[in-house]
Scaffold this active site. Structure first.
Site, PDB file in Angstrom:
ATOM      1  N   HIS A 127       0.571  -1.314  -0.063  1.00  0.00           N
ATOM      2  CA  HIS A 127       0.389  -0.281   0.269  1.00  0.00           C
ATOM      3  C   HIS A 127       0.921   1.462  -0.080  1.00  0.00           C
ATOM      4  O   HIS A 127       0.718   2.161  -0.190  1.00  0.00           O
ATOM      5  CB  HIS A 127      -0.624   0.101   1.340  1.00  0.00           C
ATOM      6  CG  HIS A 127      -0.302   0.320   2.895  1.00  0.00           C
ATOM      7  ND1 HIS A 127      -0.471  -0.547   3.718  1.00  0.00           N
ATOM      8  CD2 HIS A 127      -0.061   1.195   3.096  1.00  0.00           C
ATOM      9  CE1 HIS A 127      -0.066   0.455   4.380  1.00  0.00           C
ATOM     10  NE2 HIS A 127       0.483   1.354   4.145  1.00  0.00           N
ATOM     11  N   SER A 186       4.064   2.806   8.554  1.00  0.00           N
ATOM     12  CA  SER A 186       3.364   1.354   7.955  1.00  0.00           C
ATOM     13  C   SER A 186       5.309   0.710   6.218  1.00  0.00           C
ATOM     14  O   SER A 186       5.898   1.523   6.324  1.00  0.00           O
ATOM     15  CB  SER A 186       2.656   1.881   6.695  1.00  0.00           C
ATOM     16  OG  SER A 186       1.637   1.935   6.154  1.00  0.00           O
ATOM     17  N   GLY A 187       4.632  -0.009   5.881  1.00  0.00           N
ATOM     18  CA  GLY A 187       6.318  -0.764   5.291  1.00  0.00           C
ATOM     19  C   GLY A 187       7.247  -1.227   6.079  1.00  0.00           C
ATOM     20  O   GLY A 187       8.670  -1.330   5.769  1.00  0.00           O
TER      21      GLY A 187
END
Lengths: 230, 555
Positions: free
Chosen positions: A42, A180-181
């Site tokens: 994402h 995120s990630g």
């Protein structure tokens, strides 16, 4: 990272900062090989062009002013074919491995966490007003078995088997937007192994709402095959 | 068939002082277990094995009756049967230490002849475990273990030994140790040590106290009753149908009217949450539907709408009658008003300075190291799990026994800690002795990047910053800042300040796929590639940082 602490500089040398081509941090990621970075799919929604991204390595401050910083272009993007929230980035050239830049270990294929591991997350994401904004922060919490995480009072069946939950039941500390990630790593004897990729959550650090991470061990065969064939 | 060692609980690094012992030489722990099984001089409850010395000590005491000491390289094996304080069936195998009858009368020693002359004696029944005055069942009495009493008017009486919950369960079946292995809908259970068909985190080795044996139904996580992962790929887990015991559950610990610890034993009548909401009755499903019912948790005191902690929460709580607040904590006065029982979630940030070494034998070490030499995490000194011990801050107030930091409260040779690994009681810590420098701060990273390797190239050598100044054909390189003999405007130190165009060294400012090159001093040859060897693949150990992480955890 909400709450937690500012990390010791360069103590998480696999953490990378995924940035726009203008150098703006928006996601984390993990160096798993000198030329490969693992992140969340994402994080790559902004653009499908590799040229839209840059990878910053060897930094502690979000400002990336340290001399240890290495900057790499992204040569290719690979999203997991079944739309899991995991992606690989091939760097245009390998990162120089040194005291500030070291890849993390991948877990054994389909290995599971036993429920009592000490796991840690890191990132430059939103701190929700807690200390340490602008520096790489860390926090630690336990992994929660999916059976418990899917109870109605927790995430009520939203957690899939290719994901894992981690956090404190009472909230207070968590990953958040901008993390995120990035990695969820667990200590295995004297090495850190990446078991999760920061993926999603219901708010940040809310009680009974632990963070959800992609279960990396499920994707080790895919990761290896992409790296070998590219 | 399993191993003989399956009948024993193993603890590394533990030692028992025992007046009754036999010393043998043994090549393995299995061999030592054989000695214990066949011990004729006393009831062997445990044995110690030291692999280095190949020494085997069979013991009559275990950790229930004798003090445990730390000792490197020793492994203590305790026979499970002697650790149990419950009975299975009629209790003929009961080897616990209950020594009172159900009426509270002290038992007579089996070896004594007064006040009652016994029919069952240790001599006549050497395998019946007739030790001391413990309750036993040498004759297979239907009513379970009994003893001769010290009351001259009562020859014998039965003892009140709880069931081991093999056939049935009390409470929510947390102590159920039976062998039912099918779910309520008839599905066969998946083995706990298997990850097929369902991958899961309940690994038996990580939950030794939960008895996750074979594929038996268990309740390791506070469910209303035992359950298991199923062998059906479409049903991850399901409850099992274990009958409730008809005998009364073990007597609960006396409840408190104030808050101690997490308040699991709070049995007071406060029924208002910290924000002022009235509690919902535990037996009601309105306004909030829930599974924390008195039926599901019969031993947790879920009476009326009183604040309780049936599930290991931080402190007592309740569902509220306010539809917008499902549940909230309650404010319960602490039993010890001087010590707040419910610390705020905020944990102060750790200091940047860490003691990375210890002086002398480390008795004065007050740093925050919390890992052992083998990488195991330390157990908190205030915790009794997984290892029970007496090295508490109360017993050793000056030893700095805070959190799970490495310490040396007993003047050992260096700092140590109990480990969070149930199979390893303690270990020395991953700390160095100071070289007369005292405190060391966490090292600062060097201020120069180690990115470049002067002797070889990675990929196309864009990062090459070495000093080779000759081409592959042996021509000398022209200085990058010079325009003679070859005039060039594009690749100069000014136009490419980050390309390392110093002196006349070979470089690759344009990312040429064939590697570094230079203008040559030969007027007939404008430029040529240089011959610089490729670097070997970087040598590194994944997952190992050069700078120690804080490992800041907020649990």
């Amino acid at each position: 990272i909400v709450a937690g602490c500012v990390s010791h500089p360069h103590s998480w040398p696999w953490q990378i900062s995924l940035r726009t081509s203008y150098g703006l941090h928006f996601c984390g990621g993990t160096l798993i090989h000198p030329q490969w970075v693992l992140t969340a799919a994402h994080c790559l929604e902004k653009s499908s062009r590799a040229a839209a991204y840059k990878v910053y390595l060897g930094l502690h401050r979000e400002a990336a002013t340290e001399p240890s910083v290495q900057i790499r272009d992204v040569e290719k993007l690979f999203k997991e074919p079944h739309r899991a929230d995991i992606a690989l980035l091939k760097l245009s050239r390998p990162a120089a491995i040194n005291d500030h830049v070291i890849p993390v270990c991948l877990p054994k294929e389909n290995s599971v966490l036993g429920g009592r591991e000490e796991c840690y997350v890191t990132g430059w994401g939103d701190t929700k007003g807690t200390r340490g904004s602008g520096y790489l922060k860390e926090t630690g919490f336990p992994v929660i078995e999916n059976k418990i995480c899917n109870r109605p009072e927790f995430l009520n069946g939203r957690v899939k088997k290719h994901e894992l939950c981690a956090g404190n039941i009472h909230g207070g500390t968590d990953t958040c937007q901008g993390d995120s990630g990035g990695p969820l790593v667990c200590l295995d004897q004297d090495k850190f192994v990446q078991h999760g990729i920061t993926s999603w959550g219901l708010g940040c650090a809310q009680p009974m709402k632990p963070g959800v991470y992609v279960r990396v061990s499920n994707y080790v065969p895919w990761i290896k095959s992409v790296m070998e064939s590219n | 068939q399993g191993s003989i060692l399956d009948h024993y609980v193993r603890t590394e690094g533990a030692w028992l002082l025992n007046p009754m012992k036999e010393v043998y030489r043994a090549n393995s722990d299995e061999e030592c277990a054989e000695k214990c099984e066949n011990e004729e001089k006393f009831a062997c409850r445990a044995f110690l094995f030291t692999s280095k010395d190949q020494q085997c000590l069979t013991l009559t005491e275990n950790s229930k009756t004798a003090m445990l000491f730390r000792r490197a390289n020793a492994i203590l094996y305790e026979k499970r049967i002697y650790l149990l304080e419950c009975k299975e069936g009629k209790g003929m195998d009961y080897r616990g230490t209950e020594a009172k009858t159900q009426k509270g009368v002290r038992c007579q020693k089996w070896a004594d002849n007064a006040p009652h002359k016994p029919n069952y004696t240790p001599e006549k029944y050497p395998k019946a475990g007739l030790e001391e005055n413990y309750c036993r069942n040498p004759d297979g009495d239907e009513k379970g273990p009994w003893c001769y009493t010290t009351d001259p008017d009562t020859r014998f009486d039965y003892c009140n030994i709880p069931e081991c919950e093999v056939e049935c369960m009390h409470c929510s079946g947390e102590n159920y140790h039976g062998v039912v292995a099918t779910t309520v809908s008839g599905l066969e259970c998946q083995r706990w040590d298997s990850q097929l068909p369902h991958s899961h985190g309940y690994l038996p080795e990580n939950f030794p106290e939960k008895d996750l044996k074979n594929n038996y139904c268990r309740n390791p996580d506070g469910e209303p009753r035992p359950w298991c992962f199923t062998t059906s790929p479409t049903k991850r887990w399901e409850f099992c149908d274990i009958p409730r015991c008809t005998t009364p559950p073990p007597p609960p610990a006396p409840g408190r009217q104030c808050l101690s610890g997490r308040g699991e034993d709070y049995r007071g009548t406060i029924s208002v949450t910290e924000s002022g909401n009235t509690c919902q009755h535990w037996s009601s499903q309105s306004p909030h539907r829930h599974a924390r019912t008195p039926e599901n948790y019969p031993c947790r005191g879920l009476d009326e709408n009183y604040c309780r902690n049936p599930d290991g929460e931080k402190r007592p709580w309740c569902y509220t009658t306010n539809t917008t607040a499902r549940w909230e904590y309650c404010n319960i006065p602490s039993c010890d008003s001087t010590k707040p029982e419910a610390p705020a979630v905020d944990v102060p940030e750790q200091a940047e300075v860490t003691e990375e070494c210890y002086q002398g034998n480390g008795v004065t070490y007050r740093g925050t190291a919390s890992f052992t030499r083998s990488g195991r995490k330390c157990q908190a000194w205030s915790s009794m799990s997984p290892h029970r011990h007496n090295k508490t801050a109360e017993n050793f107030p000056d030893a700095g026994l805070s959190q799970n930091y490495c310490r040396n409260p007993d003047a050992d040779s260096r700092p140590w800690c109990y480990t969070t690994d149930p199979s390893v009681r303690w270990e020395y810590c991953d700390l160095k002795k100071c070289d007369g420098q005292g405190l060391q701060t966490v090292p600062k990273p060097p201020q120069t990047s180690l990115e470049t390797n002067p002797d070889c190239i990675v990929e196309n050598g864009v990062d090459y910053r070495g000093t080779v100044a000759k081409t592959a054909r042996g021509r000398t390189c022209q200085e990058w800042s010079s325009q003679k003999p070859h005039s060039h405007d594009y690749f100069t130190p000014k136009t490419h300040p980050r390309a390392g165009l110093e002196k006349n060294y070979c470089r690759n400012p344009d990312g040429d796929v064939n590697g570094p090159w230079c203008y040559t001093t030969d007027p007939r040859k404008a430029w040529e590639y240089c011959d610089i060897p490729k670097c070997p693949p970087p040598q590194y150990e994944c997952g190992k940082a050069k700078f120690r992480p804080k490992l800041c955890a907020q649990r």
